[in-house]
Structure formats: C-alpha cells, structure tokens
Motif scaffolding. Structure first.
Motif, mmCIF file in Angstrom:
data_model
loop_
_atom_site.group_PDB
_atom_site.id
_atom_site.type_symbol
_atom_site.label_atom_id
_atom_site.label_comp_id
_atom_site.label_asym_id
_atom_site.label_seq_id
_atom_site.Cartn_x
_atom_site.Cartn_y
_atom_site.Cartn_z
ATOM 1 N N LYS A 6 0.824 -1.196 0.000
ATOM 2 C CA LYS A 6 0.000 0.000 0.000
ATOM 3 C C LYS A 6 0.866 1.256 0.000
ATOM 4 C CE LYS A 6 -4.430 0.981 1.805
ATOM 5 N NZ LYS A 6 -5.430 0.621 2.781
ATOM 6 N N ARG A 7 2.014 1.188 0.697
ATOM 7 C CA ARG A 7 2.939 2.325 0.767
ATOM 8 C C ARG A 7 4.365 1.861 0.481
ATOM 9 N NH1 ARG A 7 0.365 6.625 1.918
ATOM 10 N NH2 ARG A 7 -1.202 6.768 3.523
ATOM 11 N N LYS A 8 5.193 2.781 -0.011
ATOM 12 C CA LYS A 8 6.595 2.477 -0.265
ATOM 13 C C LYS A 8 7.328 2.330 1.068
ATOM 14 C CE LYS A 8 10.756 4.184 -2.430
ATOM 15 N NZ LYS A 8 11.382 5.187 -3.282
ATOM 16 N N ILE A 9 8.128 1.295 1.195
ATOM 17 C CA ILE A 9 8.946 1.082 2.400
ATOM 18 C C ILE A 9 10.291 1.775 2.181
ATOM 19 C CG2 ILE A 9 10.115 -0.643 3.800
ATOM 20 C CD1 ILE A 9 7.804 -2.510 3.238
ATOM 21 N N SER A 10 10.684 2.611 3.133
ATOM 22 C CA SER A 10 11.929 3.370 2.991
ATOM 23 C C SER A 10 13.137 2.430 3.037
ATOM 24 C CB SER A 10 12.036 4.404 4.102
ATOM 25 O OG SER A 10 12.230 3.759 5.336
ATOM 26 N N ARG A 60 14.047 1.463 6.671
ATOM 27 C CA ARG A 60 13.158 0.448 7.259
ATOM 28 C C ARG A 60 13.443 -0.927 6.646
ATOM 29 N NH1 ARG A 60 8.470 0.379 10.349
ATOM 30 N NH2 ARG A 60 8.427 2.625 10.586
ATOM 31 N N ARG A 61 13.656 -0.960 5.351
ATOM 32 C CA ARG A 61 13.982 -2.214 4.658
ATOM 33 C C ARG A 61 15.295 -2.811 5.187
ATOM 34 N NH1 ARG A 61 16.159 -0.946 -0.874
ATOM 35 N NH2 ARG A 61 17.926 -0.541 0.462
ATOM 36 N N ASP A 62 16.321 -1.965 5.334
ATOM 37 C CA ASP A 62 17.624 -2.435 5.799
ATOM 38 C C ASP A 62 17.574 -2.884 7.254
ATOM 39 O OD1 ASP A 62 18.525 -1.906 3.282
ATOM 40 O OD2 ASP A 62 19.509 -0.019 3.809
#
Length: 67
Positions: A5-9, A12-14
C-alpha cells in the motif's frame, strides 16, 4: 498478487534485513584480586595493573617514593 500500500523506505527495509544483535560483554573474574573485568583486557586494582593474574605495572611503589 501481493501489493504494497505504501513504499517502504530504504532505512526500514535495511533494518528488517539486518541480523546484528547487541550482545552483553563477557565478564571474567581475576583469580588473584577477585576483580570483575573484560576478557583479554588488563585492569587496574589498588594502583596495580593486572593481566591474567600477574602484576604488569605497580604504581603504588612510585607514589610511595614521591611522598
């Protein structure tokens, strides 16, 4: 199909991908003084520097000579 639904920064991904954990340091007890210290490290006790139960530097003698 899965759809975010939203892009993961990137941060946050790392953070999710990392496996590094904070660990408590190992504490040893000196056999001669009973002082707690870190493994493989010299430690001061009453003006003397100890490593593996032996005195490396003795500052108490130097201070007595100066007085």
């Amino acid at each position: 199909m899965a759809h975010p639904k939203r892009k993961i920064s990137k941060t946050r991904r790392d953070k999710r991908r990392t496996h590094y954990k904070a660990t408590a340091p190992q504490i040893a007890t000196c056999p001669t003084t009973g002082e707690a210290h870190l493994y493989h490290r010299a430690h001061w006790h009453e003006g003397k520097l100890y490593y593996r139960g032996q005195v490396l530097i003795d500052n108490s003698e130097e201070t007595e000579n100066l007085a």
